[in-house]
Design a protein around this motif. Structure first.
Motif, PDB file in Angstrom:
ATOM      1  N   VAL A 166       7.167   5.146   2.317  1.00 50.03           N
ATOM      2  CA  VAL A 166       8.424   5.819   2.686  1.00 50.03           C
ATOM      3  C   VAL A 166       9.434   5.475   1.544  1.00 50.03           C
ATOM      4  O   VAL A 166       9.455   4.280   0.740  1.00 50.03           O
ATOM      5  N   ARG A 167      10.162   6.495   1.203  1.00 51.71           N
ATOM      6  CA  ARG A 167      11.068   6.289  -0.051  1.00 51.71           C
ATOM      7  C   ARG A 167      12.312   5.664   0.461  1.00 51.71           C
ATOM      8  O   ARG A 167      12.428   5.279   1.427  1.00 51.71           O
ATOM      9  N   GLU A 168      13.107   5.358  -0.589  1.00 52.13           N
ATOM     10  CA  GLU A 168      14.302   4.480  -0.450  1.00 52.13           C
ATOM     11  C   GLU A 168      15.244   5.237   0.389  1.00 52.13           C
ATOM     12  O   GLU A 168      16.090   4.495   1.223  1.00 52.13           O
ATOM     13  N   ASP A 169      15.439   6.616   0.487  1.00 50.56           N
ATOM     14  CA  ASP A 169      16.182   7.252   1.564  1.00 50.56           C
ATOM     15  C   ASP A 169      15.685   7.355   2.783  1.00 50.56           C
ATOM     16  O   ASP A 169      15.997   8.065   3.771  1.00 50.56           O
ATOM     17  N   GLY A 170      14.444   6.827   3.056  1.00 51.37           N
ATOM     18  CA  GLY A 170      13.916   6.698   4.373  1.00 51.37           C
ATOM     19  C   GLY A 170      13.008   7.649   4.687  1.00 51.37           C
ATOM     20  O   GLY A 170      12.328   7.739   6.014  1.00 51.37           O
ATOM     21  N   THR A 171      12.891   8.764   3.809  1.00 51.44           N
ATOM     22  CA  THR A 171      11.911   9.955   4.050  1.00 51.44           C
ATOM     23  C   THR A 171      10.547   9.471   3.706  1.00 51.44           C
ATOM     24  O   THR A 171      10.337   8.660   2.856  1.00 51.44           O
ATOM     25  N   ASN A 172       9.369  10.143   4.471  1.00 52.60           N
ATOM     26  CA  ASN A 172       8.034   9.843   4.038  1.00 52.60           C
ATOM     27  C   ASN A 172       7.873  10.849   2.795  1.00 52.60           C
ATOM     28  O   ASN A 172       8.195  11.801   2.632  1.00 52.60           O
ATOM     29  N   ALA A 173       7.105   9.774   1.673  1.00 51.62           N
ATOM     30  CA  ALA A 173       6.658  10.415   0.530  1.00 51.62           C
ATOM     31  C   ALA A 173       5.888  11.777   0.554  1.00 51.62           C
ATOM     32  O   ALA A 173       5.579  12.626  -0.456  1.00 51.62           O
ATOM     33  N   PHE A 174       5.112  11.846   1.944  1.00 50.42           N
ATOM     34  CA  PHE A 174       4.240  12.879   1.884  1.00 50.42           C
ATOM     35  C   PHE A 174       4.586  14.131   3.017  1.00 50.42           C
ATOM     36  O   PHE A 174       3.886  15.170   2.979  1.00 50.42           O
ATOM     37  N   ALA A 175       5.992  13.883   3.256  1.00 45.48           N
ATOM     38  CA  ALA A 175       6.582  15.023   4.201  1.00 45.48           C
ATOM     39  C   ALA A 175       6.459  16.109   3.188  1.00 45.48           C
ATOM     40  O   ALA A 175       6.773  16.423   2.183  1.00 45.48           O
ATOM     41  N   GLY A 176       6.074  17.402   4.101  1.00 44.66           N
ATOM     42  CA  GLY A 176       6.019  18.675   3.394  1.00 44.66           C
ATOM     43  C   GLY A 176       4.410  18.988   2.877  1.00 44.66           C
ATOM     44  O   GLY A 176       4.311  20.034   2.777  1.00 44.66           O
ATOM     45  N   TYR A 177       3.794  18.046   2.674  1.00 49.57           N
ATOM     46  CA  TYR A 177       2.457  18.080   2.318  1.00 49.57           C
ATOM     47  C   TYR A 177       1.723  18.531   3.165  1.00 49.57           C
ATOM     48  O   TYR A 177       1.613  18.174   4.424  1.00 49.57           O
ATOM     49  N   ARG A 178       0.515  19.711   2.935  1.00 53.51           N
ATOM     50  CA  ARG A 178      -0.410  19.839   3.945  1.00 53.51           C
ATOM     51  C   ARG A 178      -1.824  19.067   3.768  1.00 53.51           C
ATOM     52  O   ARG A 178      -2.348  19.020   2.597  1.00 53.51           O
ATOM     53  N   VAL A 179      -2.085  18.508   4.843  1.00 50.31           N
ATOM     54  CA  VAL A 179      -2.998  17.460   5.021  1.00 50.31           C
ATOM     55  C   VAL A 179      -3.823  17.767   6.135  1.00 50.31           C
ATOM     56  O   VAL A 179      -3.794  18.592   7.041  1.00 50.31           O
ATOM     57  N   SER A 223       0.717  -1.140  -0.108  1.00 52.14           N
ATOM     58  CA  SER A 223      -0.075  -0.017   0.095  1.00 52.14           C
ATOM     59  C   SER A 223       0.992   1.106  -0.125  1.00 52.14           C
ATOM     60  O   SER A 223       0.593   2.080  -0.807  1.00 52.14           O
ATOM     61  N   GLY A 224       2.070   1.256   0.819  1.00 50.28           N
ATOM     62  CA  GLY A 224       2.749   2.353   0.980  1.00 50.28           C
ATOM     63  C   GLY A 224       3.494   2.686  -0.473  1.00 50.28           C
ATOM     64  O   GLY A 224       3.562   3.867  -0.707  1.00 50.28           O
ATOM     65  N   GLY A 225       3.867   1.643  -1.050  1.00 50.41           N
ATOM     66  CA  GLY A 225       4.647   1.712  -2.326  1.00 50.41           C
ATOM     67  C   GLY A 225       3.608   2.459  -3.631  1.00 50.41           C
ATOM     68  O   GLY A 225       3.986   3.113  -4.153  1.00 50.41           O
ATOM     69  N   ILE A 226       2.347   1.880  -3.333  1.00 52.34           N
ATOM     70  CA  ILE A 226       1.376   2.413  -4.433  1.00 52.34           C
ATOM     71  C   ILE A 226       1.211   3.938  -4.132  1.00 52.34           C
ATOM     72  O   ILE A 226       1.108   4.630  -5.134  1.00 52.34           O
ATOM     73  N   LEU A 227       0.946   4.388  -2.668  1.00 55.32           N
ATOM     74  CA  LEU A 227       0.875   5.780  -2.528  1.00 55.32           C
ATOM     75  C   LEU A 227       2.228   6.335  -2.837  1.00 55.32           C
ATOM     76  O   LEU A 227       1.993   7.775  -3.312  1.00 55.32           O
ATOM     77  N   THR A 228       3.225   6.242  -2.601  1.00 53.12           N
ATOM     78  CA  THR A 228       4.410   6.636  -2.764  1.00 53.12           C
ATOM     79  C   THR A 228       4.877   6.906  -4.324  1.00 53.12           C
ATOM     80  O   THR A 228       5.082   8.025  -4.714  1.00 53.12           O
ATOM     81  N   ARG A 229       4.447   6.003  -5.218  1.00 48.62           N
ATOM     82  CA  ARG A 229       4.420   6.203  -6.626  1.00 48.62           C
ATOM     83  C   ARG A 229       3.509   7.212  -7.299  1.00 48.62           C
ATOM     84  O   ARG A 229       3.823   7.913  -7.995  1.00 48.62           O
ATOM     85  N   ALA A 230       2.293   7.006  -6.522  1.00 48.31           N
ATOM     86  CA  ALA A 230       1.091   7.942  -7.087  1.00 48.31           C
ATOM     87  C   ALA A 230       1.323   9.289  -6.817  1.00 48.31           C
ATOM     88  O   ALA A 230       1.222  10.145  -7.703  1.00 48.31           O
ATOM     89  N   VAL A 231       1.532   9.625  -5.699  1.00 45.53           N
ATOM     90  CA  VAL A 231       1.851  10.976  -5.423  1.00 45.53           C
ATOM     91  C   VAL A 231       2.835  11.521  -5.786  1.00 45.53           C
ATOM     92  O   VAL A 231       3.233  12.861  -6.194  1.00 45.53           O
TER      93      VAL A 231
END
Length: 231
Positions: A149-162, A121-129
């Motif tokens: 979580v990206r390969e570098d360990g950071t969250n793919a949504f970091a910095g997004y306003r949610v 699930s995380g991979g799908i959302l990472t690629r989609a966003v």
């Protein structure tokens, strides 16, 4: 017509801080209302879950109290009972993201049990966003962002306003003291900027290709915003 992927929980139990569990699943309104809006707009929907299990509905979310009266509750139940997509999901590993124009994640406490730690699930959302694809997530659905979580360990949504189900709402619902963790806290720790609206009131945030809703009442306006991105 576009194809929209619903990423949904397969968990029917939520594990609490003391190790006990309580029945859960997806929240009915958060699946049924956007489903109907997307279908009315002519779009096609595919449901994907961990292991391809039929997504369990939180029975509490089908009550009259949860839906503002028996008439709306009956409408929500009818959508879920007649929509074939909810009865025949594919597995998350079967998803070919290029086949879809948008991804949507409904909430309920179920996602806190499984999608929050599900790499598929995380991979799908990472690629989609990351690709700029419209992504919609509501209420406890943002728990799925925690596994993005990206390969570098950071969250793919970091910095997004949610926005997401808030600590205050969890307290008002009587779950905050019993929960292992709170969604608003975990998202903040992951570097996501959580905007908090009034408890139980519709509140939607749009940041780039991401549309998020705070609570069940936000599912209808979220669907409207996501449809704008598909127009």
């Amino acid at each position: 017509m576009a194809k929209i992927l619903f990423v949904m929980t397969g968990a029917d139990q939520w594990t609490l801080a003391d190790g006990s569990t309580q029945p859960t699943g997806f929240w009915a309104e958060e699946a049924a209302v956007p489903y109907q809006a997307f279908k009315d707009a002519g779009h096609e929907i595919t449901v994907a879950t961990p292991g391809g299990v039929v997504p369990p509905v939180d029975e509490g979310s089908l009550s009259s109290d949860a839906n503002g009266g028996p008439e709306q509750a009956a409408k929500i139940r009818a959508v879920l009972e007649t929509a074939p997509e909810f009865r025949s999901p594919i597995t998350l590993t079967e998803v070919r993201l290029d086949d879809y124009a948008a991804v949507y994640v409904p909430g309920g406490h179920g996602p806190m049990e499984d999608l929050a730690v599900n790499a598929d699930s995380g991979g799908i959302l990472t690629r989609a966003v990351g690709s700029g694809m419209p992504v919609g997530v509501v209420c406890h659905g943002p728990a799925a962002m925690l596994a993005s979580v990206r390969e570098d360990g950071t969250n793919a949504f970091a910095g997004y306003r949610v926005t997401a189900f808030t600590n205050t709402e969890e307290q008002l619902a009587g779950n905050a003291e019993r929960a292992k963790w709170l969604l608003q806290d975990r998202l903040t720790e992951a570097g996501v900027k959580v905007e908090v609206g009034e408890p139980w009131a519709p509140h939607v945030e749009v940041d780039r290709n991401l549309v998020t809703g705070q609570n069940p009442a936000s599912s209808a306006p979220l669907a409207t915003e996501l449809l704008k991105k598909l127009a």
